[in-house]
Motif scaffolding. Sequence first.
Motif, short mmCIF file in Angstrom:
data_model
loop_
_atom_site.label_atom_id
_atom_site.label_comp_id
_atom_site.label_asym_id
_atom_site.label_seq_id
_atom_site.Cartn_x
_atom_site.Cartn_y
_atom_site.Cartn_z
N LEU A 120 0.56 -1.26 -0.03
CA LEU A 120 -0.16 -0.05 0.07
C LEU A 120 1.06 1.18 -0.12
O LEU A 120 0.67 2.25 -1.09
CB LEU A 120 -1.13 -0.27 1.26
CG LEU A 120 -2.08 0.78 1.73
CD1 LEU A 120 -3.07 1.18 0.42
CD2 LEU A 120 -2.75 1.28 2.34
N THR A 121 1.74 1.15 0.94
CA THR A 121 2.90 2.20 0.69
C THR A 121 3.36 2.48 -0.99
O THR A 121 3.68 3.78 -0.88
CB THR A 121 4.15 2.05 1.82
OG1 THR A 121 3.00 1.88 3.58
CG2 THR A 121 5.12 3.23 2.51
N VAL A 122 4.13 1.46 -1.54
CA VAL A 122 4.21 2.06 -2.70
C VAL A 122 3.60 2.63 -3.56
O VAL A 122 4.04 3.17 -4.30
CB VAL A 122 5.37 -0.03 -2.74
CG1 VAL A 122 5.93 0.34 -4.79
CG2 VAL A 122 6.00 0.02 -2.26
N ASP A 123 2.66 1.30 -3.70
CA ASP A 123 0.68 2.31 -4.77
C ASP A 123 1.00 3.31 -4.38
O ASP A 123 1.38 3.93 -5.40
CB ASP A 123 -0.41 1.59 -4.54
CG ASP A 123 0.00 -0.58 -4.98
OD1 ASP A 123 -0.47 -0.87 -4.20
OD2 ASP A 123 1.24 -0.04 -5.52
N ARG A 124 0.63 3.74 -2.97
CA ARG A 124 0.70 5.75 -3.07
C ARG A 124 1.63 6.42 -3.07
O ARG A 124 0.98 7.48 -3.87
CB ARG A 124 -0.08 6.04 -1.51
CG ARG A 124 -1.01 4.62 -0.71
CD ARG A 124 -1.18 5.26 0.72
NE ARG A 124 -2.81 4.68 1.00
CZ ARG A 124 -2.76 4.87 2.85
NH1 ARG A 124 -2.14 4.62 3.30
NH2 ARG A 124 -4.02 4.27 2.73
N PRO A 135 13.47 11.96 -0.81
CA PRO A 135 14.10 10.86 -0.44
C PRO A 135 13.55 10.04 0.43
O PRO A 135 13.66 8.87 0.95
CB PRO A 135 15.88 11.46 0.01
CG PRO A 135 15.48 12.31 -1.18
CD PRO A 135 13.82 12.79 -0.98
N GLU A 136 13.34 10.98 1.95
CA GLU A 136 12.71 10.18 2.96
C GLU A 136 11.50 9.24 2.52
O GLU A 136 12.05 8.39 3.29
CB GLU A 136 11.59 11.61 4.09
CG GLU A 136 12.83 12.80 4.19
CD GLU A 136 13.32 13.51 3.94
OE1 GLU A 136 15.18 13.56 3.70
OE2 GLU A 136 12.70 13.54 2.22
N ARG A 137 10.39 9.55 1.67
CA ARG A 137 9.79 9.02 1.36
C ARG A 137 10.22 7.32 0.78
O ARG A 137 9.50 6.91 1.05
CB ARG A 137 8.49 9.50 0.87
CG ARG A 137 7.49 10.39 1.07
CD ARG A 137 6.36 11.49 0.13
NE ARG A 137 5.28 12.04 1.05
CZ ARG A 137 5.05 12.70 0.43
NH1 ARG A 137 4.61 13.13 -0.75
NH2 ARG A 137 3.30 13.78 2.05
N LEU A 138 10.93 8.00 -0.27
CA LEU A 138 11.57 6.67 -1.45
C LEU A 138 12.00 5.67 -0.08
O LEU A 138 12.15 4.64 0.01
CB LEU A 138 12.37 7.12 -1.73
CG LEU A 138 11.70 7.91 -3.43
CD1 LEU A 138 12.72 8.48 -3.85
CD2 LEU A 138 10.58 6.78 -3.71
N THR A 139 13.43 5.55 0.62
CA THR A 139 13.48 5.57 2.02
C THR A 139 12.26 4.51 2.47
O THR A 139 12.52 2.94 3.17
CB THR A 139 14.78 6.10 3.12
OG1 THR A 139 15.22 7.37 2.14
CG2 THR A 139 15.11 5.50 3.60
N ALA A 140 11.65 5.01 2.83
CA ALA A 140 10.82 3.96 3.73
C ALA A 140 9.65 3.68 3.27
O ALA A 140 9.68 2.25 4.05
CB ALA A 140 9.77 5.71 4.63
N ALA A 141 9.29 3.74 2.06
CA ALA A 141 8.86 2.55 0.80
C ALA A 141 10.13 1.12 1.07
O ALA A 141 9.65 0.35 0.78
CB ALA A 141 8.76 2.93 0.03
N VAL A 142 11.48 1.69 0.73
CA VAL A 142 12.18 0.79 0.74
C VAL A 142 12.31 -0.04 1.68
O VAL A 142 12.41 -1.07 1.50
CB VAL A 142 13.64 1.22 -0.43
CG1 VAL A 142 14.95 -0.01 -0.06
CG2 VAL A 142 13.41 1.48 -1.51
N ASP A 143 12.25 0.57 2.73
CA ASP A 143 12.74 0.10 3.98
C ASP A 143 11.61 -0.83 4.47
O ASP A 143 11.74 -2.09 4.77
CB ASP A 143 13.13 1.27 4.64
CG ASP A 143 13.74 1.53 5.24
OD1 ASP A 143 14.40 2.54 5.71
OD2 ASP A 143 15.68 1.46 4.82
N ALA A 144 10.20 -0.53 4.14
CA ALA A 144 9.40 -1.22 4.09
C ALA A 144 9.23 -2.82 3.51
O ALA A 144 8.99 -3.89 4.17
CB ALA A 144 7.94 -0.55 4.02
#
Length: 573
Positions: A120-124, A135-144
């Motif tokens: 869901l995080t990736v799709d959003r 970068p913060e959002r990308l990092t959070a998605a990758v970390d998830a």
Amino acid sequence: MRLTRLFGVAGAVLALLVCGMLGRLLWGEWQHYSATDSGRHTLRLMRHSMVAAEKLSSERGPVNGVLGDRAPADPARREGLLRARAATDQALAELQQALAGGARTSVLAPLYEALRAARLTVDRLAALPPAERTPERLTAAVDAMFGLVPLALDTVTGYTRASEDIYPRIARILMKVRFAVELREYAGRLGSALTVPLARRQPLTEADRRQLQFLRGRIEQLRQLIKMPSSDADHDPRVLAAVARMDMVYFGPGQQLVAGVEQASREGQGYDMDTAQFARRYVPSMAPILALRDVLLEQAQEQARQDYDAARRELMLALLIGAAILLSLALLLLIVRRRVAVPLLHATAAAVRLGNGDYTLDTLAHRGADRADEIGDMLRALSTLRANSMERQRLEQERGHLIEELRVSADTDYLTGILNRRAFTAAGNQRLRGACGRNEALAVILFDIDHFKSVNDSYGHDAGDQVLIRIAGVVRTLLRDGEIVARYGGEEFVVMPSHCGMDSARALAERLREAIAGEPLTLADGHILRVTASFGVAVAHGPYAALDDLFHAADLALYRAKSGGRNRVEVQA
């Protein structure tokens, strides 16, 4: 009681005891036979768990491609992500089916919940315009997505340990299977670490570089653990071929692809690929790691089949032996006091287990610890011995860990991670004695960084530390196995090649000098710093060579190199 009656009673008691012992033996063999059969199913569960972890890791490639794409995402890339998700769902469904329902499937519940949240995080994030994908959002998605694989690997670890308990002989093979699974995961993390820079078209930060350096170190450590001989299986042609294929593909083009992105970042060039293009080139290079895992699992399954056949043979043999003992028992009459024999047998078995390092004596200790006779004293003594043995074992383990930590700390330079002067002197003297005994030449290459004080004065000591770390890394990459490098003091380094004469040592020094001069360092503030080094080479030969004399000769040559203009190599006069 008359002796004949006493003998009859003793014989009957002995017969009952022997029958009981035989029943226990046969029951144990039957349990072992059943355990080996169920153990093969455990290995299959472990394989399903590893495949699920693999699919979760592989899903990150299409995710990175979509996150680095425009909005809306390219249909082909979106379709690739959907296919990867379908493959992951299929692997998880097969794992759940293999678990055959029941309480054990509950271990997958946290994984399913985390997977839904991560997707869901990736799709959003993919639905947002590229400019809003910070970068913060990308990092959070990758970390998830990163967090999913450890959840799957937890089930792998549990099933691997269960298989090792059932099949102790394949424990080392299963250990290397775990190493291969971890290597695939860290290889995927290495590629995913470039998602944010590639998606944002921005240079690597210092944190990115440190993360890449850590991941490379862990990958190399796992690679060496896999290649380290530990059992006969390591010499199997299938394993050797799989390891060679892994070295050729992943540690060749795969690592070079990551290095190319780093090089483009250091030189300030634009990247010639996006996240999806990087994933299409990088992900296939990790396939040989999975092939190696599968080869090792096949060997484990073959060994499990052999253990199963051996357990079946042992069960048949136990049945034959039991029948023979019962037939022989009719010819034996022994006088045994029931009050002593049975507890003594149990106490003897407990003492044997304790001597073999099996400290599970709690049930036995409670059964007779309240007796007020010698048997009770023995059981209480066994319980006390067990507690003392466990405490001594714990203390010995802690002592071993402390000794090892102190040894590594004493021999390693805290900044560069290479040997320090003390450790190098010890290793150099040992190698010099060996060279003198074999009448071989021994070379020393002494070099220091030109104008290093001006680097500290102009850019600060942090920049100087970066220079020392970078030069140590450059030198280590050019040296072969068995060649020693150490920080001798300040900005001075020393290298001791193996089996090397003057010409070869000078050639090696030239390669090191060129590599250092050609490897610029990008500082945290964006400045590009180029450094050079001056080299002195000396060679000792003969039975009376001394390490101090060899260092002195190399130091004189280094002095001539610095006096002659620096950034050059001089040999002993």
